[in-house]
Motif scaffolding. Structure first.
Motif, PDB file in Angstrom:
ATOM      1  N   LEU A  59      23.829  10.146 -76.827  1.00 56.33           N
ATOM      2  CA  LEU A  59      24.149   9.908 -75.415  1.00 56.33           C
ATOM      3  C   LEU A  59      24.041  11.206 -74.611  1.00 56.33           C
ATOM      4  O   LEU A  59      23.461  11.240 -73.527  1.00 56.33           O
ATOM      5  N   ALA A  60      24.585  12.293 -75.169  1.00 61.66           N
ATOM      6  CA  ALA A  60      24.625  13.558 -74.438  1.00 61.66           C
ATOM      7  C   ALA A  60      23.242  14.184 -74.274  1.00 61.66           C
ATOM      8  O   ALA A  60      22.978  14.899 -73.309  1.00 61.66           O
ATOM      9  N   LYS A  61      22.347  13.896 -75.235  1.00 62.11           N
ATOM     10  CA  LYS A  61      20.998  14.468 -75.154  1.00 62.11           C
ATOM     11  C   LYS A  61      20.057  13.586 -74.334  1.00 62.11           C
ATOM     12  O   LYS A  61      18.884  13.916 -74.150  1.00 62.11           O
ATOM     13  N   GLY A  62      20.564  12.448 -73.881  1.00 59.53           N
ATOM     14  CA  GLY A  62      19.728  11.568 -73.064  1.00 59.53           C
ATOM     15  C   GLY A  62      18.690  10.816 -73.866  1.00 59.53           C
ATOM     16  O   GLY A  62      17.612  10.493 -73.371  1.00 59.53           O
ATOM     17  N   GLU A  63      18.984  10.538 -75.138  1.00 63.07           N
ATOM     18  CA  GLU A  63      18.040   9.841 -76.020  1.00 63.07           C
ATOM     19  C   GLU A  63      18.046   8.326 -75.809  1.00 63.07           C
ATOM     20  O   GLU A  63      17.154   7.642 -76.273  1.00 63.07           O
ATOM     21  N   ILE A  64      19.081   7.833 -75.169  1.00 61.13           N
ATOM     22  CA  ILE A  64      19.251   6.381 -75.080  1.00 61.13           C
ATOM     23  C   ILE A  64      18.547   5.823 -73.851  1.00 61.13           C
ATOM     24  O   ILE A  64      18.669   6.337 -72.745  1.00 61.13           O
ATOM     25  N   LYS A  65      17.791   4.755 -74.092  1.00 70.70           N
ATOM     26  CA  LYS A  65      17.114   4.051 -73.002  1.00 70.70           C
ATOM     27  C   LYS A  65      17.690   2.656 -72.931  1.00 70.70           C
ATOM     28  O   LYS A  65      17.877   2.005 -73.949  1.00 70.70           O
ATOM     29  N   ILE A  66      17.937   2.199 -71.723  1.00 72.18           N
ATOM     30  CA  ILE A  66      18.603   0.919 -71.589  1.00 72.18           C
ATOM     31  C   ILE A  66      17.951   0.068 -70.496  1.00 72.18           C
ATOM     32  O   ILE A  66      17.413   0.605 -69.528  1.00 72.18           O
ATOM     33  N   GLY A  67      17.979  -1.249 -70.715  1.00 67.86           N
ATOM     34  CA  GLY A  67      17.465  -2.179 -69.719  1.00 67.86           C
ATOM     35  C   GLY A  67      15.987  -2.476 -69.906  1.00 67.86           C
ATOM     36  O   GLY A  67      15.461  -2.363 -71.006  1.00 67.86           O
ATOM     37  N   GLY A  68      15.318  -2.824 -68.821  1.00 65.29           N
ATOM     38  CA  GLY A  68      13.926  -3.242 -68.896  1.00 65.29           C
ATOM     39  C   GLY A  68      12.952  -2.100 -68.651  1.00 65.29           C
ATOM     40  O   GLY A  68      13.329  -1.060 -68.120  1.00 65.29           O
ATOM     41  N   LYS A  69      11.718  -2.308 -69.079  1.00 66.68           N
ATOM     42  CA  LYS A  69      10.602  -1.371 -68.831  1.00 66.68           C
ATOM     43  C   LYS A  69      10.865   0.035 -69.369  1.00 66.68           C
ATOM     44  O   LYS A  69      10.405   1.028 -68.794  1.00 66.68           O
ATOM     45  N   THR A  70      11.594   0.129 -70.471  1.00 66.84           N
ATOM     46  CA  THR A  70      11.887   1.460 -71.018  1.00 66.84           C
ATOM     47  C   THR A  70      10.612   2.133 -71.528  1.00 66.84           C
ATOM     48  O   THR A  70      10.509   3.350 -71.496  1.00 66.84           O
ATOM     49  N   ASP A  91      16.380   5.806 -68.783  1.00 64.49           N
ATOM     50  CA  ASP A  91      16.925   6.954 -69.522  1.00 64.49           C
ATOM     51  C   ASP A  91      18.330   7.254 -69.007  1.00 64.49           C
ATOM     52  O   ASP A  91      18.495   7.573 -67.834  1.00 64.49           O
ATOM     53  N   VAL A  92      19.313   7.165 -69.888  1.00 58.76           N
ATOM     54  CA  VAL A  92      20.671   7.489 -69.457  1.00 58.76           C
ATOM     55  C   VAL A  92      21.211   8.667 -70.269  1.00 58.76           C
ATOM     56  O   VAL A  92      20.808   8.878 -71.411  1.00 58.76           O
ATOM     57  N   PRO A  96      14.713   5.615 -63.029  1.00 61.41           N
ATOM     58  CA  PRO A  96      15.155   4.329 -62.464  1.00 61.41           C
ATOM     59  C   PRO A  96      15.650   3.407 -63.570  1.00 61.41           C
ATOM     60  O   PRO A  96      15.136   3.446 -64.686  1.00 61.41           O
ATOM     61  N   LEU A  97      16.631   2.609 -63.226  1.00 56.76           N
ATOM     62  CA  LEU A  97      17.285   1.770 -64.242  1.00 56.76           C
ATOM     63  C   LEU A  97      17.251   0.309 -63.810  1.00 56.76           C
ATOM     64  O   LEU A  97      17.643  -0.011 -62.685  1.00 56.76           O
ATOM     65  N   HIS A  98      16.739  -0.528 -64.700  1.00 55.46           N
ATOM     66  CA  HIS A  98      16.768  -1.958 -64.388  1.00 55.46           C
ATOM     67  C   HIS A  98      17.457  -2.731 -65.501  1.00 55.46           C
ATOM     68  O   HIS A  98      16.910  -2.884 -66.593  1.00 55.46           O
ATOM     69  N   ILE A  99      18.674  -3.171 -65.232  1.00 50.77           N
ATOM     70  CA  ILE A  99      19.326  -4.107 -66.149  1.00 50.77           C
ATOM     71  C   ILE A  99      19.477  -5.402 -65.359  1.00 50.77           C
ATOM     72  O   ILE A  99      20.178  -5.446 -64.349  1.00 50.77           O
ATOM     73  N   GLY A 100      18.759  -6.414 -65.811  1.00 54.73           N
ATOM     74  CA  GLY A 100      18.737  -7.663 -65.065  1.00 54.73           C
ATOM     75  C   GLY A 100      20.036  -8.433 -65.201  1.00 54.73           C
ATOM     76  O   GLY A 100      20.772  -8.271 -66.158  1.00 54.73           O
ATOM     77  N   GLY A 101      20.327  -9.233 -64.198  1.00 54.74           N
ATOM     78  CA  GLY A 101      21.510 -10.084 -64.260  1.00 54.74           C
ATOM     79  C   GLY A 101      21.324 -11.143 -65.330  1.00 54.74           C
ATOM     80  O   GLY A 101      20.276 -11.748 -65.445  1.00 54.74           O
ATOM     81  N   GLY A 102      22.339 -11.336 -66.129  1.00 55.41           N
ATOM     82  CA  GLY A 102      22.268 -12.407 -67.121  1.00 55.41           C
ATOM     83  C   GLY A 102      21.669 -12.000 -68.446  1.00 55.41           C
ATOM     84  O   GLY A 102      22.183 -12.354 -69.488  1.00 55.41           O
TER      85      GLY A 102
END
Ligand code: ZN
Length: 247
Positions: A197-208, A214-215, A21-27
């Motif tokens: 990026l291709a290995k899915g190492e990057i985490k973005i947004g909140g509560k990582t 995980d993207v 699940p991905l949470h990037i908050g507005g603002g």
């Protein structure tokens, strides 16, 4: 080397999928448990998206950490937030030592760390640009309970619950990144970025830290535009013959 004309352009396209699940908050990028509105960032038409600036931000800090751990002695990194490679004092000294504006610009560039050269600093524009990642198909969202954190004690505040919205796992977004005038000596940094990026190492947004965000970059293609194929690229866009073979 500092370039004021076209030398090259690398283009990375692909599909960005969130595996959790991905949470990037507005603002804001950072998750704020006490905020009133914990919905995800959306376009005016209601479609959730992943801001390119957020992607660039997490990539930058990841690369900073890796390079600072002595990953590869050819590359250096400052911590842009609190310990910049170019202090005001150093900039002043370089200025006094410069013959003209061009000389000054070159001295500044030469004294920047690898990460600032690629990701930009207050003295130089970024070579990297990442577009907002737009949904490829309908995006589903859900709501989860969180536990409110007491600001003073940093522990869970008694019984306080709040909802936050998330983008469902497996959502697909278009990914588009360009790097302009990258020195060939830094191509390995581009490879590193693509691999992370291709290995899915990057985490973005909140509560990582709780496993969210995980993207992973899938079905990616990398193109390299040089003065030899620039005209063709400008007329028809990237094509197979422009594929960069080094990834
Ligand atoms: Zn720096």
């Amino acid at each position: 080397m500092l370039h004021d004309k076209f030398v090259n352009k690398y283009i990375v396209t692909g599909i960005l999928v969130n595996n959790t699940p991905l949470h990037i908050g507005g603002g804001e990028d950072e998750f704020t448990p006490n905020a009133v509105d914990n919905s995800v960032v959306r376009y005016k038409n209601g479609e959730p998206f992943i801001p390119g600036s957020s992607l660039k931000g997490v990539l930058r800090s990841y690369i900073e950490r890796i390079l600072n751990s002595g990953y590869d002695e050819r590359f250096s990194s400052c911590f842009i937030v609190n310990e910049e490679c170019l202090s005001d004092k150093k900039v002043e000294a370089l200025k006094n030592d410069s013959k003209n504006e061009k000389d000054f610009a070159e001295k500044i560039y030469d004294n920047m760390c690898t990460v600032c050269k690629i990701f930009g600093s207050k003295y130089f524009a970024s070579k990297i640009h990442i577009s907002d990642a737009v949904p490829i198909e309908k995006i589903y969202t859900g709501k989860r309970d969180g536990v409110a954190i007491d600001r003073d004690t940093l522990t869970a505040a008694d019984g306080k619950k709040y909802d936050f919205e998330y983008v469902s796992p497996g959502s697909k977004f278009n990914f588009y990144m360009t790097i302009d005038n990258l020195e060939e000596a830094y191509e390995d940094i581009l490879k590193l970025i693509i691999n992370l990026l291709a290995k899915g190492e990057i985490k973005i947004g909140g509560k990582t830290s709780a496993g969210l965000g995980d993207v992973q970059l899938k079905d990616y293609k990398v193109y390299k535009i040089t003065d030899k194929n620039l005209k063709k690229y400008l007329l028809n866009g990237p094509s197979e013959e422009m594929r960069w073979q080094n990834v």
